[in-house]
Motif scaffolding. Structure first.
Motif, mmCIF file in Angstrom:
data_model
loop_
_atom_site.group_PDB
_atom_site.id
_atom_site.type_symbol
_atom_site.label_atom_id
_atom_site.label_comp_id
_atom_site.label_asym_id
_atom_site.label_seq_id
_atom_site.Cartn_x
_atom_site.Cartn_y
_atom_site.Cartn_z
ATOM 1 N N LYS A 14 0.840 -1.202 0.000
ATOM 2 C CA LYS A 14 0.000 0.000 0.000
ATOM 3 C C LYS A 14 0.875 1.251 0.000
ATOM 4 N N ILE A 15 0.306 2.309 -0.565
ATOM 5 C CA ILE A 15 0.898 3.641 -0.458
ATOM 6 C C ILE A 15 -0.144 4.506 0.242
ATOM 7 N N ILE A 16 0.282 5.156 1.311
ATOM 8 C CA ILE A 16 -0.637 5.967 2.115
ATOM 9 C C ILE A 16 -0.167 7.414 2.061
ATOM 10 N N PHE A 17 -1.025 8.270 1.508
ATOM 11 C CA PHE A 17 -0.743 9.707 1.457
ATOM 12 C C PHE A 17 -1.543 10.378 2.556
ATOM 13 N N ASP A 18 -0.857 10.933 3.514
ATOM 14 C CA ASP A 18 -1.512 11.658 4.609
ATOM 15 C C ASP A 18 -0.611 12.818 5.020
ATOM 16 N N ASP A 19 -0.243 13.594 4.038
ATOM 17 C CA ASP A 19 0.708 14.690 4.195
ATOM 18 C C ASP A 19 0.029 15.880 4.867
ATOM 19 N N LYS A 20 0.075 15.911 6.180
ATOM 20 C CA LYS A 20 -0.580 16.980 6.926
ATOM 21 C C LYS A 20 0.063 18.344 6.669
ATOM 22 N N LYS A 21 1.353 18.346 6.334
ATOM 23 C CA LYS A 21 2.050 19.599 6.050
ATOM 24 C C LYS A 21 1.407 20.328 4.865
ATOM 25 N N ASN A 22 0.989 19.570 3.852
ATOM 26 C CA ASN A 22 0.358 20.152 2.668
ATOM 27 C C ASN A 22 -1.161 20.064 2.707
ATOM 28 N N ASN A 23 -1.704 19.758 3.873
ATOM 29 C CA ASN A 23 -3.155 19.678 4.068
ATOM 30 C C ASN A 23 -3.848 18.753 3.077
ATOM 31 N N SER A 24 -3.201 17.662 2.728
ATOM 32 C CA SER A 24 -3.824 16.730 1.792
ATOM 33 C C SER A 24 -4.758 15.785 2.540
ATOM 34 N N LEU A 25 -5.746 15.302 1.822
ATOM 35 C CA LEU A 25 -6.635 14.296 2.385
ATOM 36 C C LEU A 25 -5.890 12.968 2.454
ATOM 37 N N ILE A 26 -6.307 12.122 3.351
ATOM 38 C CA ILE A 26 -5.733 10.787 3.416
ATOM 39 C C ILE A 26 -6.218 10.012 2.195
ATOM 40 N N SER A 27 -5.297 9.433 1.466
ATOM 41 C CA SER A 27 -5.631 8.576 0.331
ATOM 42 C C SER A 27 -4.772 7.331 0.427
ATOM 43 N N VAL A 28 -5.398 6.181 0.233
ATOM 44 C CA VAL A 28 -4.699 4.907 0.336
ATOM 45 C C VAL A 28 -4.810 4.195 -1.003
ATOM 46 N N TYR A 29 -3.672 3.708 -1.505
ATOM 47 C CA TYR A 29 -3.615 2.993 -2.770
ATOM 48 C C TYR A 29 -3.102 1.580 -2.517
ATOM 49 N N GLN A 30 -3.753 0.594 -3.111
ATOM 50 C CA GLN A 30 -3.406 -0.815 -2.962
ATOM 51 C C GLN A 30 -2.822 -1.322 -4.277
ATOM 52 N N LYS A 31 -1.745 -2.069 -4.195
ATOM 53 C CA LYS A 31 -1.119 -2.638 -5.394
ATOM 54 C C LYS A 31 -2.002 -3.742 -5.968
ATOM 55 N N LYS A 32 -2.230 -3.658 -7.298
ATOM 56 C CA LYS A 32 -2.979 -4.692 -8.013
ATOM 57 C C LYS A 32 -2.333 -4.866 -9.385
ATOM 58 N N HIS A 33 -2.447 -6.060 -9.908
ATOM 59 C CA HIS A 33 -1.842 -6.323 -11.218
ATOM 60 C C HIS A 33 -2.832 -6.191 -12.364
ATOM 61 N N LYS A 34 -4.097 -5.943 -12.053
ATOM 62 C CA LYS A 34 -5.105 -5.733 -13.094
ATOM 63 C C LYS A 34 -5.931 -4.522 -12.712
ATOM 64 N N LEU A 35 -6.365 -3.801 -13.726
ATOM 65 C CA LEU A 35 -7.288 -2.675 -13.474
ATOM 66 C C LEU A 35 -8.678 -3.260 -13.288
ATOM 67 N N GLU A 36 -9.281 -3.028 -12.144
ATOM 68 C CA GLU A 36 -10.619 -3.570 -11.877
ATOM 69 C C GLU A 36 -11.478 -2.505 -11.257
#
Length: 167
Positions: free
Chosen positions: A145-167
């Motif tokens: 997973k990649i978790i973006f929760d950059d409070k310094k730049n006031n970004s929303l929390i977004s979580v990305y999961q690795k997958k080998h197919k677009l679904e």
């Protein structure tokens, strides 16, 4: 009124902004003066942390998501040359003509330890404009997973999961 104009000019001059041109598809393209700060290609060690053969698809945890977000998750695709492609699942194939020279393709990434940073350009006022600013987003790599929760730049929390197919 003079104070307002002064503050507006101060803000515009304080932020480094770039004027773009548009290509034949109406896509804003990177100008001659719009070089990415991230110039290094990922090392072999860093490429072990991010899978360039996979898609990272947004999953819905960590914050409230509206119905439209859930129906059309974001997709990140990382390349071994330091570029990443950014799109949504619904429109991923529609913009296959986008190249790395266009702003809407995505941008560049950098990995340090388990931290990943994305560099891109965005419209300065949120709508169609010729003025763009440089943006950075910081996240962390945790297993697949990649978790973006950059409070310094006031970004929303977004979580990305690795997958080998677009679904």
């Amino acid at each position: 009124m003079k104070i307002l104009i002064f503050l507006l000019l101060f803000f515009l001059l304080g932020c480094k902004s770039y004027i773009v041109e548009y290509d034949k598809n109406g896509e804003p393209k990177l100008g001659k003066n719009m070089n990415y700060i991230f110039t290094e290609k990922p090392s072999v060690e860093n490429l072990k942390k991010i899978d360039t053969t996979a898609y990272y698809i947004q999953i819905f945890e960590g914050r409230y998501y509206n119905e439209n977000e859930i129906k059309n998750p974001m997709v990140l695709e990382f390349h071994n040359d330091g570029f990443y492609k950014d799109s949504s699942l619904k429109y991923y194939k529609n913009f296959s003509y986008r190249t790395k020279e266009t702003i809407w393709y995505g941008g560049k990434y950098k990995i340090s330890g388990n931290t990943i940073e994305l560099e891109s350009f965005a419209p300065s006022n949120g709508s169609k404009t010729k003025i763009y600013i440089r943006t950075f987003l910081k996240g962390r790599i945790v297993n697949d997973k990649i978790i973006f929760d950059d409070k310094k730049n006031n970004s929303l929390i977004s979580v990305y999961q690795k997958k080998h197919k677009l679904e």
